[in-house]
Write an enzyme that holds these catalytic residues in place. Structure first.
Site, PDB file in Angstrom:
ATOM      1  N   GLU A 121       0.869  -1.176   0.000  1.00 31.29           N
ATOM      2  CA  GLU A 121       0.000   0.000   0.000  1.00 31.29           C
ATOM      3  C   GLU A 121       0.902   1.221   0.000  1.00 31.29           C
ATOM      4  O   GLU A 121       1.693   1.428   0.917  1.00 31.29           O
ATOM      5  CB  GLU A 121      -0.890   0.037   1.258  1.00 31.29           C
ATOM      6  CG  GLU A 121      -2.166  -0.763   1.132  1.00 31.29           C
ATOM      7  CD  GLU A 121      -3.082  -0.601   2.345  1.00 31.29           C
ATOM      8  OE1 GLU A 121      -2.829   0.291   3.194  1.00 31.29           O
ATOM      9  OE2 GLU A 121      -4.050  -1.377   2.448  1.00 31.29           O
ATOM     10  N   GLU A 175      -5.517   9.870   9.609  1.00 30.70           N
ATOM     11  CA  GLU A 175      -4.177   9.458  10.030  1.00 30.70           C
ATOM     12  C   GLU A 175      -3.811  10.001  11.398  1.00 30.70           C
ATOM     13  O   GLU A 175      -4.102  11.139  11.729  1.00 30.70           O
ATOM     14  CB  GLU A 175      -3.109   9.945   9.026  1.00 30.70           C
ATOM     15  CG  GLU A 175      -3.440   9.751   7.565  1.00 30.70           C
ATOM     16  CD  GLU A 175      -3.592   8.300   7.138  1.00 30.70           C
ATOM     17  OE1 GLU A 175      -3.250   7.396   7.923  1.00 30.70           O
ATOM     18  OE2 GLU A 175      -4.095   8.061   6.026  1.00 30.70           O
TER      19      GLU A 175
END
Lengths: 415, 290
Positions: B46, B57
């Protein structure tokens, strides 16, 4: 009140959020339908009573005598600065904190830019006995110290956000991150008509009391509808609050006054737009849960915005405003930092009303364009300017503003 | 649809799926780091295309994104990076919807997907695109034969699961806990509950959010996961290498281990996690075969 619960406004709006938040958003949408639109358990009656007794509604619609003379037209001020807390923000904060209580949530989180939404949320939480944490950009904390004290005094935690430039955009991102962790027992009281559906609709509905009152008041005082309604626009909650009632009245011009900052030019290389004029200059994109007009570079990275007023300093804008601009119903205009500061001083001196720097933008536009706004104008005084005194004195000292007072009175003791 | 490269990557046992932010701290380093992860046993990579407002995040990856964007990473340089990777495992692009939406002159996500397909990207994960908004991207992925991975959160149940099941391909990204990305010292109990809800799904289930140790990998695969996704624990290694000295090349010597380069540390961390995943499969109760 609208019962349309489509998640979009034309091509704008939607629900662009992490999956972890979607169940909470669905839960909120259901609560919005039941309590806000359906008045279940008498929610709206409770809300209106609290707005009156705790908030001090209705706020007056005041004819501004000096300005009316100066512009040779009828100028009315919708005095949201007189709402408890000194800004329109309480309408929404009280509505959402109350809704969270009805939903059985235990904790409230919110972002704040200028600190007005943070203080309103902290007040509402103290009033309703809810735990409260506010995320605020580090830079804004330093620009808006009095508001930080007020939040603390009302028992709220204030969490500084240090990422990016430390303004509203980063504060929203950080509050969303908290929510992604705490979503099961926490409600995120978003401070403007932004974010994923149902926030833009719900916040508008809580704020639309501004326009509803103003319409009733102008019909009583002037026996007519206004030719124009002016409101400053950052995220756009006071804007939509003032406009919503008038949107179907096609003869009423609606002007969203954005922060032109220091320039409308964009520094693509540096990722900086030295303004916050997303309706006037932005392009379509997705930020903080909604498709709307944004200040972004050609790749889609969000620009750092700028305004002398923290409350307008945001790269996005409410999706419904973006839609109404595309439809030609709302006219996006802007004035720069200098014009806003000058208008701040003008309103303070001519009317005895010290406006928030955000609000001052609307008065700067009135000064520039009054000849094109008709005979009867309502300006939404979205907030009072006490919070801005330090930055106004600082910013004024850097400029030549004829109307500004000198501060020589301090020369003995030093500032 | 014939089995995609991503689906094939799960065919030989539990998949180890590392994440790195592309361009952290620069393009050449990323290429070297990705190759090191593949040597260490990565089955799928990824690769994050950094967006300025990464709301899903935690601080580790936020900082990586800042480093990457300050280094000048753009969608176009991202695609060039992937085109130059020369690895034989599938690459999944993880990014936010605005970058996909803005790319190219035509409206919608198709130009981005077309370009991604051309450089050899196999699928996407888009953390701010729930099933409600994913129609146009799903269509573009189908048109170009790419997979669209969806995240299932601990809060995802009932009808939402159904809606995701209809749209997902490649693998489902099982979010191990609420919150944002970030390395943790323990494994969440929410993982087992989430995996339980997905037991009947045909699509492989890869668990991410918080995995940083061999033991985590072993436990999660032992609990029924088909793969593990590890980001922050690897990004931490990159960050330590970056702060230790010059940021221009991957030969930087990592902090606290005077002889190993960042690439070597990434490779051995990858090996550790992959071994954990394999061990987890050995411990797993054998599924009943009809």
């Amino acid at each position: 009140m609208s019962t349309d619960t489509n998640t979009k406004f034309g091509r704008y709006g939607g629900q662009y959020v992490p999956e972890a938040l979607m169940p909470a958003i669905e839960e909120l949408e259901e609560a919005y339908q039941r309590y806000v639109l359906g008045n279940e358990a008498g929610f709206m009656d409770d809300f209106r009573e609290r707005l009156r007794d705790f908030g001090g509604r209705p706020t007056p619609l005041q004819r501004a005598e000096q300005l009316s003379e100066r512009y040779d037209s009828e100028i009315y001020l919708k005095r949201e600065d007189l709402l408890h807390g000194g800004a329109h923000k309480l309408n929404n904060a009280l509505g959402q904190v109350l809704l969270a209580k009805y939903m059985g949530k235990e904790r409230i989180i919110a972002e704040t830019g200028a600190g007005q939404h943070g203080t309103a949320t902290a007040m509402a939480c103290a009033h309703l006995g809810m735990d409260c944490e506010i995320y605020m950009g580090e830079r804004d904390i330093n620009r808006q110290r009095p508001n930080v004290f007020r939040m603390r005094l009302n028992g709220a935690e204030v969490n500084p956000v240090t990422t990016g430039r430390g303004t509203l955009k980063e504060a929203i991102s950080e509050t969303m991150r908290d929510w992604a962790t705490s979503v099961e027992d926490t409600h995120y009281v978003i401070g403007s008509v932004v974010g994923p559906h149902p926030f833009p609709r719900m916040v508008r509905d809580f704020q639309s009391v501004i326009g509803e009152e103003a319409r009733e008041q102008i019909e009583e005082k002037a026996r007519r509808l206004p030719d124009s309604v002016l409101a400053c626009a950052g995220g756009g909650s006071n804007t939509m609050g003032a406009f919503h009632e008038f949107v179907p009245q096609e003869g009423v011009g609606l002007y969203a006054v954005e922060a032109g900052g220091s320039s409308l030019e964009v520094d693509e290389e540096g990722g900086v737009a030295p303004n916050s004029a997303s309706l006037s200059t932005g392009s379509e994109g997705v930020l903080h849960g909604a498709r709307t007009k944004l200040l972004q570079d050609r790749d889609g990275q969000i620009m750092e915005s700028h305004s002398v007023s923290s409350g307008l300093d945001y790269a996005g804008v409410g999706p419904e405003l973006a839609h109404l601009v595309d439809e030609g119903r709302v006219v996006p205009v802007n004035v720069d930092d200098d014009g806003a500061l000058e208008a701040f001083h003008r309103l303070s001196q001519l009317e005895g009303v010290i406006p928030a720097l955000e609000t001052a933008h609307a008065f700067a536009y009135l000064e520039n364009e009054h000849e094109n706004l008709g005979d009867c104008v309502i300006v939404n005084v979205s907030g009072r300017g006490d919070k801005d005194l330090e930055s106004v004195i600082e910013e004024t000292a850097e400029r030549e503003i004829d109307i500004a007072p000198d501060m020589d009175v301090f020369s003995g003791g030093g500032l | 649809m014939s089995a995609s490269r991503i689906a094939e990557a799960f065919a030989n046992g539990p998949a180890f799926i590392p994440y790195l932010a592309a361009g952290d701290p620069d393009v050449e380093s990323t290429k070297e780091y990705v190759r090191a992860l593949v040597r260490g046993g990565a089955d799928i990579v990824e690769l994050g295309l950094p967006f300025s407002e990464p709301i899903a995040e935690g601080s580790t990856i936020q900082n990586a994104i800042v480093r990457s964007l300050s280094g000048g990473m753009t969608p176009e340089s991202y695609f060039e990076l992937v085109a130059d990777l020369d690895i034989d495992v599938p690459v999944v692009c993880m990014t936010y919807y605005n970058l996909i939406y803005q790319f190219g002159d035509e409206e919608g996500p198709e130009p981005f997907v077309r370009r991604a397909a051309a450089v050899g990207i196999d699928g996407f994960v888009v953390p701010d695109l729930p099933a409600e908004e994913s129609g146009p991207l799903r269509e573009a992925c189908d048109a170009h034969g790419l997979d669209l991975v969806f995240i299932v959160a601990p809060t995802t149940r009932g009808e939402r699961l159904e809606r995701i099941m209809e749209q997902v391909s490649g693998y489902v990204y099982v979010q191990a806990r609420l919150g944002t990305t970030g390395a943790r010292t323990d494994v969440s109990d929410q993982t087992d509950t989430s995996l339980g809800r997905l037991r009947e799904w045909d699509v492989p289930k890869a668990v991410g959010f918080g995995i940083s140790e061999r033991e985590h990998a072993e436990r999660i695969v032992g609990g029924g996961a088909d793969g593990i996704i590890v980001g922050s624990a690897l990004v931490n290694i990159v960050a330590e290498g970056t702060s230790a000295g010059s940021v221009t090349r991957a030969q930087n010597v990592a902090e606290g281990s005077s002889t190993e380069t960042v690439a070597e540390r990434l490779e051995s961390k990858a090996r550790e996690l992959k071994e954990g995943a394999l061990a987890g499969r050995e411990n797993r109760p054998q599924p009943e075969r009809p």
